[in-house]
Design a protein around this motif. Sequence first.
Motif, PDB file in Angstrom:
ATOM      1  N   ALA A 129       0.824  -1.210   0.000  1.00  0.00           N
ATOM      2  CA  ALA A 129       0.000   0.000   0.000  1.00  0.00           C
ATOM      3  C   ALA A 129       0.859   1.261   0.000  1.00  0.00           C
ATOM      4  O   ALA A 129       2.032   1.250   0.383  1.00  0.00           O
ATOM      5  N   GLN A 135      -5.687   3.078   4.420  1.00  0.00           N
ATOM      6  CA  GLN A 135      -6.974   2.656   3.873  1.00  0.00           C
ATOM      7  C   GLN A 135      -7.888   2.365   5.059  1.00  0.00           C
ATOM      8  O   GLN A 135      -7.796   1.352   5.714  1.00  0.00           O
ATOM      9  N   ASN A 181     -13.007   2.135   2.877  1.00  0.00           N
ATOM     10  CA  ASN A 181     -11.947   2.407   1.909  1.00  0.00           C
ATOM     11  C   ASN A 181     -11.576   3.884   1.853  1.00  0.00           C
ATOM     12  O   ASN A 181     -10.879   4.305   0.931  1.00  0.00           O
ATOM     13  N   ARG A 183      -9.585   7.174   2.449  1.00  0.00           N
ATOM     14  CA  ARG A 183      -8.141   7.374   2.543  1.00  0.00           C
ATOM     15  C   ARG A 183      -7.826   8.437   3.585  1.00  0.00           C
ATOM     16  O   ARG A 183      -8.407   9.526   3.568  1.00  0.00           O
ATOM     17  N   THR A 234     -11.656  11.699   0.236  1.00  0.00           N
ATOM     18  CA  THR A 234     -12.033  10.724  -0.781  1.00  0.00           C
ATOM     19  C   THR A 234     -13.012  11.318  -1.783  1.00  0.00           C
ATOM     20  O   THR A 234     -12.872  11.146  -2.998  1.00  0.00           O
ATOM     21  N   GLU A 251      -9.367  -2.959  -4.587  1.00  0.00           N
ATOM     22  CA  GLU A 251      -8.210  -2.091  -4.418  1.00  0.00           C
ATOM     23  C   GLU A 251      -8.388  -0.843  -5.268  1.00  0.00           C
ATOM     24  O   GLU A 251      -8.658  -0.931  -6.460  1.00  0.00           O
TER      25      GLU A 251
END
Length: 278
Positions: A129, A135, A181, A183, A234, A251
């Motif tokens: 990552a 994440q 998910n 960020r 995000t 992903e």
Amino acid sequence: MQNITKPTVKSKGIYLLPNLLTTAGLFAGFYAVIASMNGRFEASAIAVFVAMIFDGLDGRLARLTNTQSSFGAEYDSMADMVSFGMAPALIAYNWGLADIGKLGWLAAFIYCAGAALRLARFNTQVGVADKRYFQGLASPAAAAIIAGSVWLGQDYGVDGNSVSWLFALITAGTGLLMVSNFRYHSFKQVDWSGKVNFLVMLLVVAVFVVVSVDPALILCCLFYLYACSGPVMTMRNIKRLKVSDVLGDKEVELFQDGTRQTELEEKPSVIDEKTPHN
């Protein structure tokens, strides 16, 4: 005469100093659980923040002293599960969730399961990552939200049972943020060993002064803002929000500037020429 090379044998044992700090963090998390069971919620909340300090020090110390090991990484992960998974969940339940029955312990369990899944996902993404971002909400930050809320409530004389439903939503929502998910900035790109301007040191002193005025309120507000920064960042960096941008095991790779990458496997010919990529 034939030379016989003896196989190198790795010396058994563990590095003392980084694992000592990990143990101190584990002790702080365990103490937080005991203190909450005895009704000492302010002490339990502070113990979680103490565990955060030790958690931040052990890994950096191991890298600085070149004492990293697989044992240390696994031990640190298990200690994090106690300090930032079990401890905040039990503190939340003992402080404000016990009176609403099953919904209370279910909210606490959602948080605890979210922390376990977050740590497992983080361990599988080490070396893969982007180190600039997390994440999902990091488990120490999630624990700070729960502990900070309890600490703030105790400071201002708020009875946890009077805000049970709201606190249940906060606890469960924090657990879901950990497995999201979204960020979050990791701040790992900061060069902590580099030189800085003298004004930076004055700014650091000013931060400590501001936090010391009302640590419960300031820390709680800071970590709530950090928790909100993930969804905001995000949504700012993508043109169209999808379910996979929020939850799921898909992903999502980012460019250097943080913008969302076009799905090359599905649409190999469609690339935004204005978007830089690696």
